[in-house]
Design an enzyme around this catalytic site. Structure first.
Site, short mmCIF file in Angstrom:
data_model
loop_
_atom_site.label_atom_id
_atom_site.label_comp_id
_atom_site.label_asym_id
_atom_site.label_seq_id
_atom_site.Cartn_x
_atom_site.Cartn_y
_atom_site.Cartn_z
N GLY A 1 27.82 125.39 -24.63
CA GLY A 1 27.04 124.75 -23.56
C GLY A 1 26.01 125.73 -23.00
N VAL B 1 18.12 141.41 -23.93
CA VAL B 1 18.58 141.95 -25.21
C VAL B 1 17.37 142.36 -26.06
CG1 VAL B 1 19.72 141.33 -27.41
CG2 VAL B 1 20.74 140.63 -25.22
N ARG C 1 14.24 143.03 -25.08
CA ARG C 1 13.49 144.16 -24.50
C ARG C 1 14.26 145.48 -24.67
NH1 ARG C 1 8.80 142.54 -22.58
NH2 ARG C 1 8.29 144.73 -22.56
N ARG D 1 27.28 123.55 -30.83
CA ARG D 1 28.70 123.86 -31.02
C ARG D 1 28.96 123.62 -32.51
NH1 ARG D 1 30.64 123.95 -25.69
NH2 ARG D 1 29.76 122.42 -24.28
N ASP E 1 33.92 130.75 -24.33
CA ASP E 1 35.04 131.25 -25.13
C ASP E 1 34.97 130.84 -26.60
OD1 ASP E 1 35.62 128.67 -24.48
OD2 ASP E 1 37.67 129.05 -23.81
N THR F 1 28.31 130.99 -19.48
CA THR F 1 28.88 129.65 -19.28
C THR F 1 28.91 129.35 -17.79
OG1 THR F 1 30.92 128.33 -19.34
CG2 THR F 1 31.21 130.69 -19.48
N ASP G 1 31.12 127.69 -16.46
CA ASP G 1 32.52 127.46 -16.06
C ASP G 1 33.20 128.66 -15.40
OD1 ASP G 1 32.16 125.00 -17.25
OD2 ASP G 1 33.12 125.57 -19.13
N ASP H 1 35.04 130.84 -16.72
CA ASP H 1 36.45 130.87 -17.12
C ASP H 1 36.77 131.99 -18.11
OD1 ASP H 1 34.93 129.78 -19.14
OD2 ASP H 1 36.31 128.17 -19.62
N ARG I 1 35.22 122.29 -17.36
CA ARG I 1 36.16 122.08 -18.47
C ARG I 1 37.60 122.10 -17.95
NH1 ARG I 1 34.98 121.91 -23.77
NH2 ARG I 1 33.03 123.00 -23.53
N ALA J 1 34.15 120.57 1.87
CA ALA J 1 34.91 119.45 1.30
C ALA J 1 36.20 119.21 2.08
CB ALA J 1 35.23 119.75 -0.15
N LYS K 1 36.49 112.57 11.82
CA LYS K 1 35.50 113.09 10.88
C LYS K 1 34.65 111.93 10.38
CE LYS K 1 37.13 117.36 10.41
NZ LYS K 1 36.44 118.50 10.95
N LEU L 1 23.64 117.70 -14.90
CA LEU L 1 22.60 118.31 -14.03
C LEU L 1 23.05 119.68 -13.57
CD1 LEU L 1 22.82 118.38 -10.61
CD2 LEU L 1 22.91 115.95 -10.95
N GLN L 2 24.38 119.92 -13.58
CA GLN L 2 24.90 121.23 -13.18
C GLN L 2 24.54 122.34 -14.16
OE1 GLN L 2 29.26 120.44 -11.56
NE2 GLN L 2 28.59 118.84 -12.95
N ARG L 3 24.14 121.97 -15.37
CA ARG L 3 23.80 122.99 -16.36
C ARG L 3 22.33 123.37 -16.34
NH1 ARG L 3 27.45 121.55 -21.24
NH2 ARG L 3 25.57 121.22 -22.43
O1 F6P Z 1 31.34 124.73 -20.92
C1 F6P Z 1 30.29 124.19 -20.19
C2 F6P Z 1 30.47 122.70 -20.01
O2 F6P Z 1 29.36 122.21 -19.29
C3 F6P Z 1 31.78 122.28 -19.36
O3 F6P Z 1 31.76 122.43 -17.97
C4 F6P Z 1 31.88 120.84 -19.82
O4 F6P Z 1 33.23 120.42 -19.85
C5 F6P Z 1 31.31 120.91 -21.21
O5 F6P Z 1 30.48 122.06 -21.27
C6 F6P Z 1 30.50 119.71 -21.61
O6 F6P Z 1 30.12 119.87 -22.92
P1 F6P Z 1 29.03 118.97 -23.67
O7 F6P Z 1 27.70 119.27 -23.07
O8 F6P Z 1 29.14 119.37 -25.09
O9 F6P Z 1 29.44 117.56 -23.39
#
Ligand code: F6P
Length: 323
Positions: free
Chosen positions: A11, A23, A25, A72, A103, A126, A128, A130, A172, A187, A214, A254-256
């Protein structure tokens, strides 16, 4: 080592471009030739490998995604695929690799080193967070900022309608984004795979917040939890609390995206340079990370196998702040 290859795999994560640039440079600084391998291990197998020059990395640091593209690769999981990849590296005379990814990507680099002895340094790329062996991974900070920005917007509408929102974030199998985004967005509860929260406790929490008048409730749910995603949990809660006006939002990919934060740009730049220096110092089959603000090299095997624990102190703080 005279020629190194760099690739991004798995991802994409904001800051990957900054890492590639660092890398390339650093490679030039140490008089190395640097080759960009496109679409991760797929490009190694299909010979999508191009020599980098300073123009290749102009104006990429500030951009999200990865200009080398990512994939992938299933084929790289097979011995035949890895053989093709090795033959292509030989063809170009590439004698070491920098692999930027999570990973799965680092597992590939480790296997490849074991089978063909190609020196590799991994960079934790990543959202994540993790990976063991680094306090933070490239992209995590930006992803948390993006998630918080989105949750703030949902908060506006949640308050206007006195609604309870279940918001699912990525990660993940890990709850790092959920914890960080949950604390940062006040939250009512944070549900993560690492710690099970029974629905009954969640209901108790929501009822006590109702008593405290609240106006809105946001529950952050990490994807990958055993009790299901935000939709499943919302359904269970709705059955027990039928009068609540409940909505679900899955933040998703959108988080990526988006430009990397200042933190991710710096982290990626630091790790990119350190990866090249590590290779030149003979540090192979390792991942470069940052622990307590110091660059450290951890065997890739440990980075992928050892469990990165969630921060109990952060969980304690989150619990205090949500009651
Ligand atoms: O590892 C990054 C990640 O965005 C995870 O948070 C998520 O579970 C996974 O990749 C989604 O993968 P893909 O974009 O292949 O659906």
């Amino acid at each position: 080592i005279k020629k190194i290859g760099v690739l991004t795999s798995g991802g994409d994560a904001p800051g990957m471009n900054a890492a590639i640039r660092a890398v390339v440079r650093a490679g030039f600084y140490y008089n190395l030739e640097v080759y960009g391998i496109y679409r991760g291990y797929e490009g190694m197998i299909n010979d999508d490998i191009r020599k980098m020059d300073s123009r290749s990395i102009a104006h990429v640091l500030e951009r999200g995604g990865t200009f080398l593209k990512s994939a992938r690769s299933q084929e790289f999981r097979t011995p035949e695929g890895r053989k093709k990849a090795y033959d292509n590296l030989r063809k170009h005379g590439i004698d070491a690799l920098v692999v930027i990814g999570g990973d799965g990507s680092l597992t590939g680099a480790h296997l490849f080193y074991k089978e063909y002895g190609i020196p590799a340094v991994g960079l934790p790329g990543t959202i994540d967070n993790d990976l063991f062996g680094t306090d933070l991974t490239i992209g995590f900070d930006t992803a948390c900022n993006t998630a918080i920005e989105a949750i703030d917007k949902i908060r506006d509408t949640a308050t206007s309608h006195d609604r309870l929102f279940f918001i699912e974030v990525m990660g993940r199998d890990a709850g790092f984004i959920a914890i960080n985004a949950g604390i940062g967005s006040a939250a009512a509860a944070i549900l993560i795979p690492e710690k099970k929260m029974p629905v009954e406790s969640l209901i108790e929490r929501l009822k006590s917040r109702e008593k405290a008048k609240k106006e809105s409730n946001i529950v952050i749910v990490a994807e990958g939890g055993k009790s299901g995603g935000a939709a499943e949990i919302a359904e269970k809660v709705q059955k027990i609390l039928p009068t609540y006006d409940i909505k679900v939002t899955i933040l998703g990919h959108l988080q990526r995206g988006g430009a990397p934060s200042a933190f991710d740009r710096t982290l990626a730049s630091k790790l990119g340079v350190s990866a090249v220096e590590g290779l030149l110092q003979g540090k192979y089959d390792v991942m470069v990370g940052v622990i307590n603000n110091k660059v450290v090299f951890t065997p890739i095997k440990r980075a992928i196998v050892d469990d990165k624990k969630v921060d109990e102190e952060e969980l304690r703080i989150a619990a205090i702040l949500s009651t």
